[in-house]
Enzyme design. Structure first.
Site, PDB file in Angstrom:
ATOM      1  N   HIS A  96      36.324  40.335  36.327  1.00 28.51           N
ATOM      2  CA  HIS A  96      35.153  41.075  36.799  1.00 28.51           C
ATOM      3  C   HIS A  96      34.967  41.533  37.995  1.00 28.51           C
ATOM      4  O   HIS A  96      34.588  42.417  38.636  1.00 28.51           O
ATOM      5  CB  HIS A  96      33.728  40.481  36.409  1.00 28.51           C
ATOM      6  CG  HIS A  96      33.454  40.927  34.735  1.00 28.51           C
ATOM      7  ND1 HIS A  96      33.065  42.158  34.296  1.00 28.51           N
ATOM      8  CD2 HIS A  96      33.094  39.944  33.756  1.00 28.51           C
ATOM      9  CE1 HIS A  96      32.798  42.016  33.088  1.00 28.51           C
ATOM     10  NE2 HIS A  96      32.761  40.858  32.815  1.00 28.51           N
TER      11      HIS A  96
ATOM     12  N   HIS B  55      38.426  35.892  32.400  1.00 32.34           N
ATOM     13  CA  HIS B  55      37.256  37.105  32.221  1.00 32.34           C
ATOM     14  C   HIS B  55      36.737  37.231  33.324  1.00 32.34           C
ATOM     15  O   HIS B  55      36.279  38.298  33.696  1.00 32.34           O
ATOM     16  CB  HIS B  55      36.728  36.814  30.848  1.00 32.34           C
ATOM     17  CG  HIS B  55      35.858  37.688  30.444  1.00 32.34           C
ATOM     18  ND1 HIS B  55      35.875  38.562  29.147  1.00 32.34           N
ATOM     19  CD2 HIS B  55      34.587  38.334  30.909  1.00 32.34           C
ATOM     20  CE1 HIS B  55      34.641  39.280  28.978  1.00 32.34           C
ATOM     21  NE2 HIS B  55      34.090  39.222  30.044  1.00 32.34           N
ATOM     22  N   GLU B  56      35.849  35.946  33.757  1.00 34.24           N
ATOM     23  CA  GLU B  56      34.888  36.331  34.742  1.00 34.24           C
ATOM     24  C   GLU B  56      35.688  36.651  36.201  1.00 34.24           C
ATOM     25  O   GLU B  56      35.129  37.320  36.690  1.00 34.24           O
ATOM     26  CB  GLU B  56      33.837  34.906  34.936  1.00 34.24           C
ATOM     27  CG  GLU B  56      33.529  34.621  33.703  1.00 34.24           C
ATOM     28  CD  GLU B  56      32.484  35.785  32.949  1.00 34.24           C
ATOM     29  OE1 GLU B  56      31.817  36.692  33.799  1.00 34.24           O
ATOM     30  OE2 GLU B  56      32.166  35.896  31.962  1.00 34.24           O
TER      31      GLU B  56
HETATM   32 ZN    ZN Z   1      32.280  40.273  30.811  1.00 36.52          ZN
END
Ligand code: ZN
Length: 218
Positions: free
Chosen positions: A175, A171-172
Site C-alpha cells: 500500500h 499487503h500493507e
Molecule cells: Zn489493503
C-alpha cells in the site's frame, strides 16, 4: 528552498492528521480509485510529533479493529505516509490455520517498512482489502519475507515473517508503494465475498483454481 518546501509539507501532513483525529470513531477508509492509494507514500521523518504519531497509531488500530481488518496502511485513511499497523488474532479453525500458516500476529506498528522475499517458496490464497470492499482474489506471494522498518519508538526492525503474517506485511507495505493486492492477483480468481465464503472457503484455493480457470504456483 528544499527545507522550506519540506517544512511546508510537514505542516500539511500534521494538519491533515489533526483534522482526521478531530472526529470521533473509526477513520473513513479511502476506496480504490483514489489517487492517494496509487502514490508512493512519504517516508516518515518526524512530520508528526511523538504525541500526534501516538494518537494517529491508536486511531489506525481502532479503525482496523472496527472494520474489521488485520492490517491498515496510512494511505487508506488518506494520509500518504509510510506507516501501517498490523494485528491478527487469527480466529480460524485448526484446519485453516495449518493450511494457511495463519498464526496469531500481535499488534505491530510498521514505520518506513520495506520487504524482500526469502527463498523461492510462494503460497497463493484469497485475500481482500478494506479499500476494495466486497471482493477477494487469490494472490501468490513469497511464504517468507525479510522486513526492515522502524517501530513507533524509532527503533530499527529487521525480522523474518512467515506464513500469514508475512502476507499481511507484504499487503500493507505494498500500500505504501501505491500497489493494491489486485495488481498481483490472479484476475480469474476475483470473487465476491459471498462466493469466497460460500464456494471457496476451503483451506486452499485449489478447487477455485480448477473451477474458475487460473493457475497456482508450484
Ligand atoms: Zn489493503
Amino acid at each position: 528552498m528544499a527545507s522550506e518546501r519540506d517544512s511546508s509539507a510537514s505542516r500539511t501532513l500534521s494538519d491533515l492528521v489533526e483534522e482526521l483525529l478531530e472526529h470521533e470513531g473509526p477513520l473513513p477508509i479511502f476506496g480504490a480509485g483514489d489517487p492517494v492509494l496509487r502514490m508512493a507514500a512519504q517516508p516518515f521523518d518526524g512530520q508528526l510529533d511523538q504525541g500526534l504519531l501516538a494518537r494517529f497509531v491508536a486511531a489506525l488500530r481502532a479503525t482496523m479493529h472496527a472494520t474489521p481488518g488485520v492490517g491498515l496502511a496510512a494511505p487508506q485513511v488518506g494520509v500518504p505516509l509510510r506507516l501501517a499497523v498490523i494485528e491478527d488474532p487469527a480466529p480460524v479453525p485448526e484446519e485453516i490455520r495449518l493450511a494457511r500458516a495463519r498464526v496469531p500476529q500481535p499488534f505491530r506498528v510498521l514505520v518506513n517498512p520495506s520487504y524482500e522475499g526469502v527463498g523461492a517458496a510462494r503460497a497463493a490464497f484469497f485475500e481482500g482489502c478494506l479499500s476494495v470492499p466486497g471482493y477477494q482474489a487469490v494472490v501468490a506471494r513469497p511464504v517468507e519475507v525479510r522486513l526492515t522498518a522502524w517501530d513507533e519508538r524509532g527503533l530499527p526492525v529487521d525480522e523474518v515473517f512467515r506464513g500469514w503474517p508475512a502476507r499481511i506485511v507484504q499487503h500493507e507495505t505494498d500500500h505504501l508503494d501505491g500497489t493494491l493486492y489486485l495488481d498481483r492477483a490472479e484476475p480469474r480468481s476475483l470473487s465476491s465475498n459471498w462466493a469466497a465464503a460460500e464456494l471457496w472457503g476451503q483451506p486452499t484455493p485449489e478447487r477455485a483454481a480448477q473451477e474458475l480457470g487460473f493457475t497456482l504456483p508450484g
